[in-house]
Design an enzyme around this catalytic site. Sequence first.
Site, short mmCIF file in Angstrom:
data_model
loop_
_atom_site.label_atom_id
_atom_site.label_comp_id
_atom_site.label_asym_id
_atom_site.label_seq_id
_atom_site.Cartn_x
_atom_site.Cartn_y
_atom_site.Cartn_z
N ASP A 94 0.83 -1.21 0.00
CA ASP A 94 0.00 0.00 0.00
C ASP A 94 0.87 1.26 0.00
OD1 ASP A 94 -2.32 1.43 -0.01
OD2 ASP A 94 -2.71 1.23 2.14
N GLY A 95 0.31 2.34 -0.55
CA GLY A 95 0.97 3.65 -0.45
C GLY A 95 1.55 4.17 -1.75
N TRP B 291 2.69 8.03 -2.36
CA TRP B 291 4.08 8.29 -2.76
C TRP B 291 4.10 9.25 -3.94
CZ3 TRP B 291 7.04 7.85 -7.10
CH2 TRP B 291 8.44 7.87 -6.92
N HIS C 91 2.70 3.49 -8.94
CA HIS C 91 2.67 2.06 -9.24
C HIS C 91 3.93 1.63 -9.99
CE1 HIS C 91 -1.27 1.95 -7.59
NE2 HIS C 91 -1.85 2.61 -8.57
N ARG D 214 -11.29 1.83 -9.69
CA ARG D 214 -10.38 2.97 -9.81
C ARG D 214 -10.48 3.57 -11.22
NH1 ARG D 214 -5.19 2.24 -5.98
NH2 ARG D 214 -6.34 1.45 -4.20
N LEU E 206 12.09 -19.81 -4.60
CA LEU E 206 10.94 -19.06 -4.06
C LEU E 206 9.69 -19.24 -4.94
CD1 LEU E 206 10.05 -16.57 -2.13
CD2 LEU E 206 10.54 -15.17 -4.13
N ARG F 126 -5.70 -2.54 8.54
CA ARG F 126 -6.80 -3.41 8.09
C ARG F 126 -6.25 -4.48 7.15
NH1 ARG F 126 -8.42 1.88 6.16
NH2 ARG F 126 -7.55 2.20 4.10
C1 FPP Z 1 -2.08 0.09 -3.28
O1 FPP Z 1 -1.57 1.39 -3.25
C2 FPP Z 1 -1.44 -0.68 -4.34
C3 FPP Z 1 -2.09 -1.25 -5.38
C4 FPP Z 1 -3.54 -1.19 -5.52
C5 FPP Z 1 -1.40 -1.99 -6.43
C6 FPP Z 1 -0.07 -2.59 -6.11
C7 FPP Z 1 0.73 -2.59 -7.36
C8 FPP Z 1 2.08 -2.45 -7.44
C9 FPP Z 1 2.94 -2.44 -6.25
C10 FPP Z 1 2.77 -2.27 -8.74
C11 FPP Z 1 2.72 -3.40 -9.70
C12 FPP Z 1 2.93 -4.73 -9.09
C13 FPP Z 1 3.15 -5.85 -9.81
C14 FPP Z 1 3.27 -7.13 -9.09
C15 FPP Z 1 3.25 -5.87 -11.26
P1 FPP Z 1 -2.58 2.60 -3.43
O2 FPP Z 1 -2.58 2.98 -4.86
O3 FPP Z 1 -3.93 2.25 -2.88
O4 FPP Z 1 -1.89 3.70 -2.54
P2 FPP Z 1 -2.61 4.85 -1.70
O5 FPP Z 1 -3.36 4.16 -0.59
O6 FPP Z 1 -1.46 5.66 -1.20
O7 FPP Z 1 -3.50 5.60 -2.64
#
Ligand code: FPP
Length: 245
Positions: free
Chosen positions: A27-28, A32, A44, A78, A138, A197
């Site tokens: 998350d985050g 960021w 992302h 989204r 892994l 959560r």
């Molecule tokens: C949540 O952060 C993250 C996601 C919904 C997607 C996670 C995806 C990646 C880490 C990149 C791609 C990964 C792979 C495996 C190809 P958020 O967007 O909800 O962050 P926020 O809470 O700060 O808005």
Amino acid sequence: MNPEKLPANASGLEPDSIPRHVAMIMDGNGRWAARRGLSRVFGHVEGHKTVRRITNLAGHLGVHYLTLYAFSVENWRRPAEEVSALMELIEHVAHEEIPSLCQENVRFNIIGRLQDLPEPLRLELERDMELTRDNTGLTLTLAVNYGGRSEIVDAVRRLVADGVTPEQVDEQAISSRLYTADIPDPDLLIRTAGELRVSNYLLWQIAYTEIYVTDTLWPDLSEKDFVDALLAYQKRTRKFGGLVS
Ligand code: FPP
């Protein structure tokens, strides 16, 4: 990974109690990007780099299973631009990264409602799983179009389809019909970006999992931070509902 390249705090790890299975809520990314005045998509893209680094490190530390929440069943809500960017990153892994994962002896796995993904992506992911099936390092599992409740719904549908009678339903009957049937339950769940959560992630499987939350945003998560989570895990006493003997 060259042992000299491991973060310094890795020397404090007890090699015999490395968590076998680490699950992560990444998350985050959006925060960021927002802090830098960038669109969420950049978060992302940067988060994807963290996926590469942490996967590599986890394998070298002797973690057997790493399960990452890449896209939830709720994430379709989204903005279209963000959904496309996330799908493209998953496609990138599926198309471009399998040879290097193979070189690292990684077994690539996907959990989620694959049937609802675009057909070419689904086929590619299925092919990648097949290609890496015999790798013995892994197991990297990406949760894509994943929801803990939908997984349980799907398991119940399978129970019914298999003609299981009420008397035959037990925990094993359910576990063996989850997407994670061949994976042990997580020992440690790490969530970045501070929210307390579980966000519909591995609901059945985390019944006795140790949870570690860090305020660090996913793109900023360093190798040292990951090791800190493992060190904190090694200080916990796991009781599984019983008493410590
Ligand atoms: C949540 O952060 C993250 C996601 C919904 C997607 C996670 C995806 C990646 C880490 C990149 C791609 C990964 C792979 C495996 C190809 P958020 O967007 O909800 O962050 P926020 O809470 O700060 O808005």
